[in-house]
Design a protein around this motif. Structure first.
Motif, short mmCIF file in Angstrom:
data_model
loop_
_atom_site.label_atom_id
_atom_site.label_comp_id
_atom_site.label_asym_id
_atom_site.label_seq_id
_atom_site.Cartn_x
_atom_site.Cartn_y
_atom_site.Cartn_z
N UNK A 89 -28.15 13.25 22.58
CA UNK A 89 -28.66 13.73 23.66
C UNK A 89 -29.90 13.04 23.83
N UNK A 90 -30.27 12.69 24.99
CA UNK A 90 -31.41 11.71 25.54
C UNK A 90 -31.33 10.41 25.24
N UNK A 91 -30.35 9.75 24.65
CA UNK A 91 -30.39 8.42 24.04
C UNK A 91 -28.94 7.81 24.77
N UNK A 92 -28.06 8.66 25.25
CA UNK A 92 -26.90 7.92 25.93
C UNK A 92 -25.93 8.02 24.81
N UNK A 93 -25.05 6.76 25.09
CA UNK A 93 -23.85 6.75 24.17
C UNK A 93 -24.24 5.60 23.30
#
Ligand code: C2E
Ligand code: MG
Ligand code: MG
Ligand code: MG
Length: 288
Positions: free
Chosen positions: A67-71
């Protein structure tokens, strides 16, 4: 060393270091809950025969939807997981998820390859846990391939060796991952219970650029075959690389030229029933 306390060895944590330490701790903390929060996902990358691009199997590659950092790709968090015991929890989830997917893809008659860390194999119960997963999912052992790096495979750790022997006895296949980056001797390679050798991407990426690389890759393929191993080339991106590998007698390939790692649903839309891209199948005459 910040905590030596010696007055002559003062260390200043600059902002940059402080941020990195804090970031690492935050990552470790978030990773602890990633499995239970269902933030981990597997992407699957096809492995195809070089003769006709038939789908032979897929490799499960881990991603973290943080969450909040992308993949996030494994390099961003696997090393942290390996420093803690988290890697065992994570890889147990990976093995079970990949085995369930392999059963769902039963009609493809393809193998499922999963990466194992050295840390996993250093745990005495790892092979038994994998055996339980096969029983629970109903996946045939021969359809599962455990990918293990060269340096881990040739380690003289007795627990690692016992796990490998047990996996082999169960009928699970072993693949030597990232071959060419370690320092195995011919003697040690001969003794491994592996069936497949995966040539590291660093060799493949230079293939076609210079004659020395071609000669080295050819030598690896011949050596692997002499040891009775099937050969997979990793990171095939260009058609010329696939052509050279085929000419050199390499059995199979994996790389962006054929398909990127992708979620199961995306791969299902992309794969015809039993082959990968039959349209891409080229006439023999166009090959060397
Ligand atoms: P690996 O097992 O050698 O996996 C192959 C890597 O090459 C993957 O990187 C894949 O995305 C990448 N790749 C495939 N084709 C190409 C290509 O044509 N060009 C380029 N440039 N790259 C290509 P990825 O997914 O980032 O994984 C990196 C490493 O992380 C893996 O290397 C494996 O050692 C480790 N790993 C991945 N999933 C797991 C896991 O579930 N458990 C553990 N313990 N390690 C994992
Ligand atoms: Mg691998
Ligand atoms: Mg590899
Ligand atoms: Mg690798």
């Amino acid at each position: 060393e910040a905590k030596t306390g010696a007055r002559s060895q003062f260390v200043i944590f600059d902002d940059d270091m402080q941020q990195r330490v804090a970031g690492r701790l935050a990552t470790e903390h978030a990773l602890r809950n990633a499995v239970s929060n269902e933030e981990l996902v597997l992407h699957y990358q096809p492995i195809v025969a070089l003769t006709d691009r038939r789908l032979l199997g897929t490799e499960a590659l881990l991603r973290w939807e943080r969450p909040g950092h992308g993949l996030l790709i494994p390099d961003a968090f696997i090393p942290i997981a390996e420093e803690t015991r988290l890697i065992q929890t994570i890889d147990a989830w990976v093995i079970e998820t990949a085995c369930r997917q392999a059963v769902a893809w039963d009609h493809l008659e393809a193998t499922m390859a999963v990466n194992l860390s050295a840390r996993d194999l250093q745990q005495p119960d790892t092979a038994d846990k994998i055996s339980d997963v096969l029983r629970d999912t109903g996946l045939a052992a021969r359809r599962l391939i455990m990918e293990i790096t060269e340096s881990t495979l040739v380690s003289d750790d007795a627990t690692v060796a016992a796990n490998l022997a047990r996996l082999h006895a169960l009928g699970i296949q072993l693949a030597i991952d990232d071959f060419g980056t370690g320092y195995s001797s011919f003697a040690s390679l001969r003794q491994l219970p592996a069936q497949t050798l995966k040539i590291d991407r660093s060799f493949i990426s230079r293939l076609g650029d210079d004659d020395a690389t071609t000669a080295i890759v050819g030598a690896i393929i011949n050596m692997g075959h002499a040891l009775g191993l099937g050969i997979v080339a990793e990171g095939v991106e260009r058609a010329v690389q696939a052509q050279l590998l085929h000419a050199l007698g390499c059995d199979a390939a994996q790389g962006h030229l054929f398909a990127h790692p992708q979620p199961a649903a995306a791969l299902e839309r992309y794969l015809p029933a039993t082959t990968i891209r039959p349209a891409a199948r080229r006439p023999r005459a166009s090959r060397r």
